[in-house]
Design an enzyme around this catalytic site. Structure first.
Site, mmCIF file in Angstrom:
data_model
loop_
_atom_site.group_PDB
_atom_site.id
_atom_site.type_symbol
_atom_site.label_atom_id
_atom_site.label_comp_id
_atom_site.label_asym_id
_atom_site.label_seq_id
_atom_site.Cartn_x
_atom_site.Cartn_y
_atom_site.Cartn_z
ATOM 1 N N HIS A 170 36.472 39.900 25.470
ATOM 2 C CA HIS A 170 37.542 39.640 24.505
ATOM 3 C C HIS A 170 37.663 38.139 24.238
ATOM 4 O O HIS A 170 37.819 37.704 23.106
ATOM 5 C CB HIS A 170 38.858 40.197 25.050
ATOM 6 C CG HIS A 170 39.163 39.789 26.467
ATOM 7 N ND1 HIS A 170 38.250 39.894 27.484
ATOM 8 C CD2 HIS A 170 40.273 39.235 27.043
ATOM 9 C CE1 HIS A 170 38.788 39.460 28.612
ATOM 10 N NE2 HIS A 170 40.005 39.046 28.370
ATOM 11 N N ARG A 171 37.527 37.341 25.303
ATOM 12 C CA ARG A 171 37.635 35.886 25.143
ATOM 13 C C ARG A 171 36.485 35.364 24.300
ATOM 14 O O ARG A 171 36.645 34.502 23.452
ATOM 15 C CB ARG A 171 37.646 35.233 26.531
ATOM 16 C CG ARG A 171 38.220 33.837 26.553
ATOM 17 C CD ARG A 171 38.629 33.396 27.947
ATOM 18 N NE ARG A 171 39.712 34.198 28.451
ATOM 19 C CZ ARG A 171 39.563 35.166 29.366
ATOM 20 N NH1 ARG A 171 38.397 35.406 29.911
ATOM 21 N NH2 ARG A 171 40.607 35.876 29.738
ATOM 22 N N ASP A 205 39.197 42.038 36.518
ATOM 23 C CA ASP A 205 37.761 42.317 36.345
ATOM 24 C C ASP A 205 37.246 43.429 37.267
ATOM 25 O O ASP A 205 36.449 44.270 36.825
ATOM 26 C CB ASP A 205 36.925 41.043 36.564
ATOM 27 C CG ASP A 205 36.950 40.129 35.343
ATOM 28 O OD1 ASP A 205 37.278 40.604 34.248
ATOM 29 O OD2 ASP A 205 36.635 38.934 35.502
ATOM 30 N N LYS A 211 39.331 31.236 33.382
ATOM 31 C CA LYS A 211 39.347 31.190 31.914
ATOM 32 C C LYS A 211 38.669 29.930 31.400
ATOM 33 O O LYS A 211 37.925 29.964 30.433
ATOM 34 C CB LYS A 211 40.798 31.124 31.426
ATOM 35 C CG LYS A 211 41.535 32.399 31.344
ATOM 36 C CD LYS A 211 42.841 32.080 30.645
ATOM 37 C CE LYS A 211 43.795 33.208 30.597
ATOM 38 N NZ LYS A 211 45.009 32.869 29.859
ATOM 39 N N LYS A 256 29.219 38.733 31.114
ATOM 40 C CA LYS A 256 30.581 39.017 30.634
ATOM 41 C C LYS A 256 30.866 38.173 29.386
ATOM 42 O O LYS A 256 31.464 38.647 28.422
ATOM 43 C CB LYS A 256 31.593 38.708 31.742
ATOM 44 C CG LYS A 256 33.031 38.939 31.305
ATOM 45 C CD LYS A 256 34.044 38.544 32.358
ATOM 46 C CE LYS A 256 35.448 38.546 31.777
ATOM 47 N NZ LYS A 256 36.453 37.988 32.681
ATOM 48 N N ASP A 316 46.004 33.232 25.408
ATOM 49 C CA ASP A 316 46.875 34.171 26.087
ATOM 50 C C ASP A 316 46.167 35.515 26.040
ATOM 51 O O ASP A 316 45.658 35.917 24.997
ATOM 52 C CB ASP A 316 48.214 34.249 25.340
ATOM 53 C CG ASP A 316 49.345 34.542 26.299
ATOM 54 O OD1 ASP A 316 49.165 34.340 27.503
ATOM 55 O OD2 ASP A 316 50.401 34.994 25.837
ATOM 56 N N SER A 317 46.127 36.176 27.180
ATOM 57 C CA SER A 317 45.357 37.411 27.196
ATOM 58 C C SER A 317 46.057 38.462 28.042
ATOM 59 O O SER A 317 47.007 38.159 28.769
ATOM 60 C CB SER A 317 43.957 37.140 27.741
ATOM 61 O OG SER A 317 44.029 36.388 28.929
ATOM 62 N N PHE A 341 37.579 37.307 37.663
ATOM 63 C CA PHE A 341 38.936 37.058 38.153
ATOM 64 C C PHE A 341 39.844 38.190 37.668
ATOM 65 O O PHE A 341 39.426 39.071 36.908
ATOM 66 C CB PHE A 341 39.454 35.690 37.664
ATOM 67 C CG PHE A 341 39.687 35.626 36.168
ATOM 68 C CD1 PHE A 341 38.641 35.392 35.304
ATOM 69 C CD2 PHE A 341 40.954 35.829 35.625
ATOM 70 C CE1 PHE A 341 38.832 35.352 33.930
ATOM 71 C CE2 PHE A 341 41.162 35.787 34.245
ATOM 72 C CZ PHE A 341 40.093 35.545 33.404
#
Ligand code: IMP
Length: 190
Positions: free
Chosen positions: A175-176, A152, A20, A170, A73-74, A149
């Site tokens: 989303h990040r 994925d 992340k 990516k 947070d995901s 990670f």
């Protein structure tokens, strides 16, 4: 100063997850903000909403360590499992992993799923803000790819999993990325 934030002072990203952190650093640095990793723990309350977990965590961190820090947070939300693993994604990954998710979906033609990311930022005065991003995709039939990670290797975006595309690719659509874009727009506009 830039957008009310002192850019000489690094923004701290509270995470123990290197994957992340690497993704976030590339995106933020690409837009002129420096971040540093701040590897401290914080309580994750039990809730079905990422927003609540993130907001509680960042307030706790602000009280202990002051501001200009954020956490992310995901989770992976699978439609046919009513959103599972969702807020429990880290735990589900540690326990049943990619293989376990594939087993849960074995024989199930409904593979629709999405990743969601929620960022919560707290400034020096204790004001917090939330930013979120979603990317929709499908759960593959088998693990594919070597990049990334977590989930994925089983998350299909189009024809390829997130682990088959490079981190750079990516980072263009994740989303990040979407949550970070909103966060950076807000930082710049303050
Ligand atoms: P947390 O946000 O640290 O609670 O962790 C969320 C969990 O969701 C991670 O440990 C991963 O298993 C999963 N996850 C979140 N984002 C991603 C991603 O971009 N790729 C793969 N798995 C992810």
């Amino acid at each position: 100063m830039r957008g009310g934030v002192d850019i000489n002072k690094k923004i701290r990203f509270v995470t123990s997850n290197e994957g992340k952190f690497g993704e976030a650093r590339e995106i933020l640095e690409g837009r002129g903000f420096e971040i540093e990793r701040f590897d401290v723990g914080y309580p994750e309350i039990q809730s079905f909403e990422l927003e609540e977990v993130a907001n509680y965590g960042v307030k706790y961190l602000w009280e202990k360590f002051g501001g200009d820090l954020f956490l992310e947070d995901s989770g992976l939300f699978i439609d046919s499992l009513n959103g599972f693993p969702g807020v429990f994604s880290a735990y589900a990954f540690k326990t049943i992993g990619d293989e376990g998710i594939l087993r849960l979906l074995s024989g199930n033609p409904d593979r629709e799923a999405y990743f969601k990311s929620v960022i919560s930022f707290c400034d020096e005065d204790g004001n917090s803000n939330l930013f979120s991003g979603v990317v929709r995709g499908r759960i593959s039939e088998e693990e594919c790819g070597k990049y990334g990670f977590g989930f994925d290797p089983i998350f299909l975006y189009g024809e390829e999993t997130f682990a088959e595309i490079s981190i750079e690719d990516k980072n263009k659509i994740s989303h990040r990325r979407r949550a970070l874009n909103d966060f950076i727009d807000w930082l710049e506009g303050r």
